[in-house]
Motif scaffolding. Structure first.
Motif, PDB file in Angstrom:
ATOM      1  N   LEU A   1       0.287  -1.483   0.077  1.00  0.00           N
ATOM      2  CA  LEU A   1       0.087   0.154   0.151  1.00  0.00           C
ATOM      3  C   LEU A   1       0.750   0.850   0.086  1.00  0.00           C
ATOM      4  N   THR A   2       1.827   1.058   0.792  1.00  0.00           N
ATOM      5  CA  THR A   2       2.863   2.191   0.556  1.00  0.00           C
ATOM      6  C   THR A   2       3.795   2.432  -0.783  1.00  0.00           C
ATOM      7  N   PHE A   3       4.157   1.571  -1.344  1.00  0.00           N
ATOM      8  CA  PHE A   3       4.228   1.645  -2.392  1.00  0.00           C
ATOM      9  C   PHE A   3       3.104   2.222  -3.635  1.00  0.00           C
ATOM     10  N   VAL A   4       2.012   1.779  -3.486  1.00  0.00           N
ATOM     11  CA  VAL A   4       1.023   2.246  -4.131  1.00  0.00           C
ATOM     12  C   VAL A   4       0.901   3.498  -4.664  1.00  0.00           C
ATOM     13  N   LEU A   5       0.708   3.974  -3.131  1.00  0.00           N
ATOM     14  CA  LEU A   5       0.559   5.291  -2.617  1.00  0.00           C
ATOM     15  C   LEU A   5       1.328   6.293  -3.632  1.00  0.00           C
ATOM     16  N   PHE A   6       2.574   5.905  -4.275  1.00  0.00           N
ATOM     17  CA  PHE A   6       3.419   6.971  -5.380  1.00  0.00           C
ATOM     18  C   PHE A   6       3.503   6.805  -6.753  1.00  0.00           C
ATOM     19  N   HIS A   7       2.474   5.352  -6.677  1.00  0.00           N
ATOM     20  CA  HIS A   7       1.784   5.936  -8.434  1.00  0.00           C
ATOM     21  C   HIS A   7       0.266   6.530  -7.814  1.00  0.00           C
ATOM     22  N   LEU A   8      -0.282   6.717  -6.915  1.00  0.00           N
ATOM     23  CA  LEU A   8      -1.824   7.092  -6.814  1.00  0.00           C
ATOM     24  C   LEU A   8      -1.867   8.801  -7.930  1.00  0.00           C
ATOM     25  N   SER A   9      -0.433   9.490  -7.543  1.00  0.00           N
ATOM     26  CA  SER A   9      -0.699  11.185  -7.453  1.00  0.00           C
ATOM     27  C   SER A   9      -1.226  10.974  -9.325  1.00  0.00           C
ATOM     28  N   PRO A  10      -2.537  11.898  -9.251  1.00  0.00           N
ATOM     29  CA  PRO A  10      -2.294  11.992 -10.946  1.00  0.00           C
ATOM     30  C   PRO A  10      -1.611  12.233 -11.898  1.00  0.00           C
ATOM     31  N   LEU A  11       0.047  13.275 -11.484  1.00  0.00           N
ATOM     32  CA  LEU A  11       0.826  13.811 -12.446  1.00  0.00           C
ATOM     33  C   LEU A  11       1.082  11.720 -12.621  1.00  0.00           C
ATOM     34  N   ASP A  12       2.093  11.992 -13.519  1.00  0.00           N
ATOM     35  CA  ASP A  12       3.696  10.696 -13.546  1.00  0.00           C
ATOM     36  C   ASP A  12       4.329  11.132 -13.210  1.00  0.00           C
ATOM     37  N   PRO A  13       4.346  10.124 -12.170  1.00  0.00           N
ATOM     38  CA  PRO A  13       5.959   9.819 -11.543  1.00  0.00           C
ATOM     39  C   PRO A  13       7.305  10.823 -12.094  1.00  0.00           C
ATOM     40  N   ALA A  14       7.262  10.520 -13.017  1.00  0.00           N
ATOM     41  CA  ALA A  14       8.658  10.847 -13.346  1.00  0.00           C
ATOM     42  C   ALA A  14       7.937  12.275 -13.758  1.00  0.00           C
ATOM     43  N   GLU A  15       7.091  12.773 -14.071  1.00  0.00           N
ATOM     44  CA  GLU A  15       6.714  14.845 -14.434  1.00  0.00           C
ATOM     45  C   GLU A  15       6.921  15.431 -12.701  1.00  0.00           C
ATOM     46  N   VAL A  16       6.557  14.458 -11.425  1.00  0.00           N
ATOM     47  CA  VAL A  16       6.458  15.055 -10.476  1.00  0.00           C
ATOM     48  C   VAL A  16       8.293  14.666  -9.744  1.00  0.00           C
ATOM     49  N   VAL A  17       8.995  13.750 -10.211  1.00  0.00           N
ATOM     50  CA  VAL A  17      10.514  14.282 -10.186  1.00  0.00           C
ATOM     51  C   VAL A  17      11.214  15.151 -10.261  1.00  0.00           C
ATOM     52  N   LEU A  18      10.909  15.742 -11.981  1.00  0.00           N
ATOM     53  CA  LEU A  18      11.336  16.756 -12.152  1.00  0.00           C
ATOM     54  C   LEU A  18      10.920  18.235 -12.607  1.00  0.00           C
ATOM     55  N   GLN A  19       9.508  17.944 -11.627  1.00  0.00           N
ATOM     56  CA  GLN A  19       9.306  18.999 -11.302  1.00  0.00           C
ATOM     57  C   GLN A  19       9.548  19.222  -9.637  1.00  0.00           C
TER      58      GLN A  19
END
Length: 310
Positions: A22-40
Motif C-alpha cells: 500500500l505504501t508503494f501504491v501511494l507513489f502511483h496514486l498521484s494524478p501526475l506522471d511519477p517521472a514528471e513529479v520527479v522533474l518538478q
C-alpha cells in the motif's frame, strides 16, 4: 512460550507485506506522471516528453508495476529507500538522523507518559469519588481537549518568552527536551491514566482482593497486587501508545523546530519528495506492527492463559 513468540512474528510478516504494498501504491496514486513529479521536485524549468521518458528509464519506472514493487521492497528491507528527488541524496542519509531524533523525543515522552499515567490512575482509583479524583479527571479532560499546538504555544510564551527559562526550539541541550516532552506527556497521560484507573477499579471488586484483605494483608501489598493485575490489561494500550506518539510528533516537532522525522516529512510532502514520504509511512507502519507484536508477547508472558490459547 517460544512457539507463541514465533507465531506472533509469523503473523506480523503478511501484515508488513500488505503495508509495504500500500505504501508503494501511494507513489502511483498521484494524478501526475511519477517521472514528471520527479522533474518538478528537481525544479526543471521545461519538462518535455523526451525528458519524462528519459527519467522514467533512469529510475526504472518503465518496468512493470510488480517488478518495480519487488525491487523497491528488497531495497527497502536493506534500508535503501532510494534517492531524494529534491536534494539528490540517499533517503536514509536524511531520514536516519531525523528518525533518531524523533525516537529520542518519543522514548523520553513515552516513559514520562507511562509513569504519570500509572501514578494518576492509582491515585484516582484509590480515591474514587473524592475531590482529588474529580479534580484530576476534570483538569486532564480540559488539557487533553486542548489542541497540542495551542498547549505548546502557551508553554513557549510562559516559560520561554515571559520568564526566559527554556529554549523555544532546536535540541541544543537537555533543556530543549523539557517543553516538547511536557506537551506530549500532558496530552497523552490525560487519556491513558483513565485506562489504569478503570482497570484498577474493576480489580478492586474481585474476590481475590476481599480474600487478601481477610487474610490480613496490608493495604500496600493489596494495592501492589491490584496494580500488577491491572497492568496486564493496560500493557497493550501502553504498547500501542508509543507508535501513536511516534506518529503524532509532527505537530510538536514543527512548533518547536525539532529536527525530527515529523519536520522532514512535512517538507517532503510540500515538495512532493515521494521517496521520503514512502520511507516515513513505511517506518511508522512497521513501528505499529512491531509494538503491537511486542505488547502481545508481553501480555503472554504475564498471562499464561493467552499463550495457551485459553
Amino acid at each position: 512460550m517460544g512457539g507463541y513468540i514465533i507465531k506472533s512474528i509469523i503473523i506480523s510478516i503478511p501484515l508488513l507485506l500488505i503495508i509495504s504494498f500500500l505504501t508503494f501504491v501511494l507513489f502511483h496514486l498521484s494524478p501526475l506522471d511519477p517521472a514528471e513529479v520527479v522533474l518538478q521536485a528537481q525544479g526543471v524549468p521545461t519538462i518535455t516528453d523526451e525528458l519524462i521518458a528519459q527519467t522514467r528509464e533512469e529510475l526504472g519506472m518503465d518496468q512493470p508495476f510488480f517488478i518495480q514493487y519487488f525491487d523497491w521492497l528488497v531495497a527497502s528491507s536493506q534500508l535503501d529507500f532510494g534517492v531524494s528527488y529534491v536534494t539528490g541524496k540517499p533517503v536514509w542519509s536524511l531520514i536516519g538522523p531525523a528518525f533518531l531524533n524523533t525516537l529520542k523525543l518519543t522514548f523520553i515522552s513515552s516513559v514520562a507518559m507511562i509513569i504519570l499515567s500509572i501514578l494518576l490512575g492509582v491515585i484516582c482509583a484509590l480515591k474514587e469519588g473524592k475531590m482529588i479524583d474529580k479534580s484530576i479527571r476534570g483538569i486532564s479532560f480540559f488539557l487533553t481537549a486542548m489542541p497540542s499546538y495551542l498547549l505548546a504555544s502557551l508553554m513557549i510564551w510562559y516559560f520561554s518568552v515571559k520568564f526566559d527559562l527554556l529554549p523555544t526550539s532546536g535540541m541544543g541541550s537537555y533543556k530543549s527536551y523539557i517543553l516538547p516532552v511536557s506537551v506530549i506527556t500532558i496530552s497523552y497521560a490525560g487519556i491513558y491514566f483513565r485506562n489504569v484507573r478503570n482497570s484498577m477499579l474493576s480489580n478492586l471488586n474481585e474476590d481475590y482482593i476481599l480474600y487478601a484483605r481477610a487474610c490480613g494483608l496490608s493495604e500496600k501489598k493489596v494495592t501492589i497486587h491490584i496494580l500488577r493485575n491491572s497492568l496486564q490489561v493496560t500493557i497493550s494500550i501502553f504498547g500501542m501508545a508509543i507508535p501513536i506518539i511516534l506518529g503524532s510528533t509532527v505537530v510538536i516537532e514543527n512548533v518547536f523546530a525539532w529536527p525530527g522525522l515529523g519536520s522532514l516529512s512535512v517538507k517532503a510532502i510540500l515538495s512532493r519528495d515521494f521517496p521520503i514520504i514512502q520511507a516515513y509511512v513505511l517506518l511508522l507502519a512497521a513501528a505499529f506492527v512491531l509494538f503491537n507484536t511486542v505488547s502481545d508477547i508481553l501480555n503472554a508472558v504475564l498471562n499464561p492463559k493467552i499463550r495457551n490459547g485459553l
